[in-house]
Design a protein around this motif. Sequence first.
Motif, PDB file in Angstrom:
ATOM      1  N   HIS A 191      23.546  49.291  -0.627  1.00 51.50           N
ATOM      2  CA  HIS A 191      22.739  48.348  -1.409  1.00 51.50           C
ATOM      3  C   HIS A 191      22.669  48.776  -2.871  1.00 51.50           C
ATOM      4  N   ILE A 192      22.477  50.068  -3.105  1.00 57.05           N
ATOM      5  CA  ILE A 192      22.355  50.566  -4.482  1.00 57.05           C
ATOM      6  C   ILE A 192      23.649  50.358  -5.255  1.00 57.05           C
ATOM      7  N   LEU A 193      24.781  50.630  -4.611  1.00 56.39           N
ATOM      8  CA  LEU A 193      26.070  50.465  -5.282  1.00 56.39           C
ATOM      9  C   LEU A 193      26.310  49.010  -5.672  1.00 56.39           C
ATOM     10  N   VAL A 194      26.019  48.103  -4.740  1.00 57.00           N
ATOM     11  CA  VAL A 194      26.207  46.680  -5.023  1.00 57.00           C
ATOM     12  C   VAL A 194      25.255  46.223  -6.118  1.00 57.00           C
ATOM     13  N   ALA A 195      23.955  46.563  -5.980  1.00 49.81           N
ATOM     14  CA  ALA A 195      22.949  46.144  -6.961  1.00 49.81           C
ATOM     15  C   ALA A 195      23.229  46.744  -8.339  1.00 49.81           C
ATOM     16  N   SER A 196      23.688  47.990  -8.377  1.00 47.52           N
ATOM     17  CA  SER A 196      23.952  48.661  -9.655  1.00 47.52           C
ATOM     18  C   SER A 196      25.120  48.001 -10.381  1.00 47.52           C
ATOM     19  N   ARG A 197      26.148  47.615  -9.628  1.00 44.92           N
ATOM     20  CA  ARG A 197      27.295  46.938 -10.259  1.00 44.92           C
ATOM     21  C   ARG A 197      26.860  45.614 -10.890  1.00 44.92           C
ATOM     22  N   VAL A 198      26.075  44.837 -10.141  1.00 47.34           N
ATOM     23  CA  VAL A 198      25.615  43.542 -10.645  1.00 47.34           C
ATOM     24  C   VAL A 198      24.729  43.732 -11.862  1.00 47.34           C
ATOM     25  N   ARG A 199      23.798  44.679 -11.775  1.00 48.27           N
ATOM     26  CA  ARG A 199      22.864  44.931 -12.877  1.00 48.27           C
ATOM     27  C   ARG A 199      23.601  45.432 -14.111  1.00 48.27           C
ATOM     28  N   LYS A 200      24.603  46.290 -13.894  1.00 44.42           N
ATOM     29  CA  LYS A 200      25.358  46.846 -15.029  1.00 44.42           C
ATOM     30  C   LYS A 200      26.113  45.733 -15.754  1.00 44.42           C
ATOM     31  N   ARG A 201      26.704  44.805 -14.979  1.00 46.23           N
ATOM     32  CA  ARG A 201      27.427  43.696 -15.611  1.00 46.23           C
ATOM     33  C   ARG A 201      26.493  42.844 -16.468  1.00 46.23           C
ATOM     34  N   LEU A 202      25.304  42.541 -15.907  1.00 50.35           N
ATOM     35  CA  LEU A 202      24.356  41.699 -16.640  1.00 50.35           C
ATOM     36  C   LEU A 202      23.888  42.372 -17.923  1.00 50.35           C
ATOM     37  N   ILE A 203      23.575  43.670 -17.842  1.00 57.78           N
ATOM     38  CA  ILE A 203      23.089  44.394 -19.018  1.00 57.78           C
ATOM     39  C   ILE A 203      24.208  44.585 -20.032  1.00 57.78           C
ATOM     40  N   ASP A 204      25.440  44.839 -19.557  1.00 56.66           N
ATOM     41  CA  ASP A 204      26.581  44.997 -20.468  1.00 56.66           C
ATOM     42  C   ASP A 204      26.823  43.721 -21.257  1.00 56.66           C
ATOM     43  N   GLN A 205      26.650  42.572 -20.594  1.00 57.63           N
ATOM     44  CA  GLN A 205      26.876  41.294 -21.274  1.00 57.63           C
ATOM     45  C   GLN A 205      25.831  41.044 -22.353  1.00 57.63           C
ATOM     46  N   ARG A 206      24.613  41.575 -22.105  1.00 59.95           N
ATOM     47  CA  ARG A 206      23.526  41.321 -23.051  1.00 59.95           C
ATOM     48  C   ARG A 206      23.441  42.357 -24.170  1.00 59.95           C
ATOM     49  N   LYS A 207      23.633  43.627 -23.826  1.00 56.95           N
ATOM     50  CA  LYS A 207      23.347  44.704 -24.788  1.00 56.95           C
ATOM     51  C   LYS A 207      24.553  45.518 -25.201  1.00 56.95           C
ATOM     52  N   GLY A 208      25.679  45.328 -24.534  1.00 54.13           N
ATOM     53  CA  GLY A 208      26.801  46.210 -24.804  1.00 54.13           C
ATOM     54  C   GLY A 208      26.809  47.356 -23.831  1.00 54.13           C
ATOM     55  N   SER A 209      27.763  48.245 -23.945  1.00 49.57           N
ATOM     56  CA  SER A 209      27.981  49.290 -22.940  1.00 49.57           C
ATOM     57  C   SER A 209      27.096  50.511 -23.144  1.00 49.57           C
ATOM     58  N   ASN A 210      26.552  50.739 -24.364  1.00 49.22           N
ATOM     59  CA  ASN A 210      25.758  51.939 -24.603  1.00 49.22           C
ATOM     60  C   ASN A 210      24.272  51.623 -24.422  1.00 49.22           C
ATOM     61  N   HIS A 211      23.740  51.986 -23.301  1.00 48.54           N
ATOM     62  CA  HIS A 211      22.341  51.725 -23.011  1.00 48.54           C
ATOM     63  C   HIS A 211      21.904  52.603 -21.850  1.00 48.54           C
ATOM     64  N   SER A 212      20.588  52.716 -21.682  1.00 49.42           N
ATOM     65  CA  SER A 212      20.041  53.382 -20.509  1.00 49.42           C
ATOM     66  C   SER A 212      19.178  52.374 -19.768  1.00 49.42           C
ATOM     67  N   ASP A 213      19.227  52.393 -18.455  1.00 48.04           N
ATOM     68  CA  ASP A 213      18.526  51.423 -17.625  1.00 48.04           C
ATOM     69  C   ASP A 213      17.396  52.124 -16.872  1.00 48.04           C
ATOM     70  N   PRO A 214      16.129  51.860 -17.244  1.00 50.44           N
ATOM     71  CA  PRO A 214      15.001  52.522 -16.572  1.00 50.44           C
ATOM     72  C   PRO A 214      14.959  52.252 -15.073  1.00 50.44           C
ATOM     73  N   GLU A 215      15.318  51.031 -14.665  1.00 52.58           N
ATOM     74  CA  GLU A 215      15.300  50.685 -13.245  1.00 52.58           C
ATOM     75  C   GLU A 215      16.291  51.531 -12.455  1.00 52.58           C
ATOM     76  N   VAL A 216      17.484  51.689 -13.011  1.00 53.29           N
ATOM     77  CA  VAL A 216      18.504  52.506 -12.345  1.00 53.29           C
ATOM     78  C   VAL A 216      18.059  53.959 -12.278  1.00 53.29           C
ATOM     79  N   GLU A 217      17.453  54.452 -13.373  1.00 50.20           N
ATOM     80  CA  GLU A 217      16.968  55.838 -13.384  1.00 50.20           C
ATOM     81  C   GLU A 217      15.880  56.064 -12.342  1.00 50.20           C
ATOM     82  N   SER A 218      14.976  55.089 -12.200  1.00 47.54           N
ATOM     83  CA  SER A 218      13.900  55.193 -11.202  1.00 47.54           C
ATOM     84  C   SER A 218      14.475  55.235  -9.793  1.00 47.54           C
TER      85      SER A 218
END
Length: 322
Positions: free
Chosen positions: A202-229
């Motif tokens: 579940h984490i691998l699938v959710a992380s891939r989807v979340r990473k794509r969405l955040i990459d589209q919005r902010k670019g590739s250099n970012h930190s994701d608090p949800e993923v860190e938690s």
Amino acid sequence: MLETFNKVIKIYYAILAAIGVPVNLLAIVILSQGKCGLSTCTTRYLVAMATADLLVIITEVILWRISYYYFPGSFLDITPVCSVINVLSRAATDYSVWFTVTFSFDRFVAICCQKLKRKYCTGKTAAIILVTTCILFCLKNIPNYFALEPRWIIKHVPWFCDVKANYFTEPGWIGFDWFDTALTPLLPFTLILLLNALTVRHILVASRVRKRLIDQRKGSNHSDPEVESRRRSVILLFAISGSFILLWSIYVIEFLYYNITGKDPKNYNDSENIFENVGDMLQVLNCCTNTFVYGATQSKFREQLKIMVKYPVTSMIHLIHR
């Protein structure tokens, strides 16, 4: 060789008791304060696990093992007394194992089942599950009292506890032994591995989807608090369940060995006896590892631990300078 190994066992259990009691007490005190940044339900599961581990150290290590090696012939060796200790020890072991399972399931729900999370991952639900688990496994272990018989009867007093001669041959006792070991630890092994596998998926699938969405919005250099938690939560879960699987493995292998070969453990040779004892030693060691896991994976737990350790020293200094 066996004589030397028995000396090692004697020292090992003394050290285990000396470490196991204080570290589990520390874990109970620190976690109960609720200052480690954990949810109420997670805190209750961890406190319950530490309490169960402490009970295992007291019953299995101190009242059973250390009594046998250091105080032979004490009142603890009277058959009814050591039979009760055996039941309490097995019940405490079941609690330790199954609290790990319930904690793993709680984390699985929290990470993978967002709709169920609000209703299930609460302090009230955790309390109900923990109390129910205690009652069920207390009842389940009552037959263990009757699985033992006295080794000697001296002046009408039964002494020591030996497993009944028909325990490994009578179908009823063989069935109970399988049922007992299937519940602890065969089924927990399977459930923990399954829950961890589903959680990782579940984490691998959710992380891939979340990473794509955040990459589209902010670019590739970012930190994701949800993923860190999630990462911190998963590290804690995998560290606890991983140490459980590792330390119980030899015990499970030994159980399968004597059932597949049909060999009575009372007739083991020296090598087989050593293998059996190593399994028991590692299984009990599992009751001392969780506190170190918390310290290694939880920064706030480390902070509280430092405060607890420094408290006697700072109090003494304060009294001297008054």
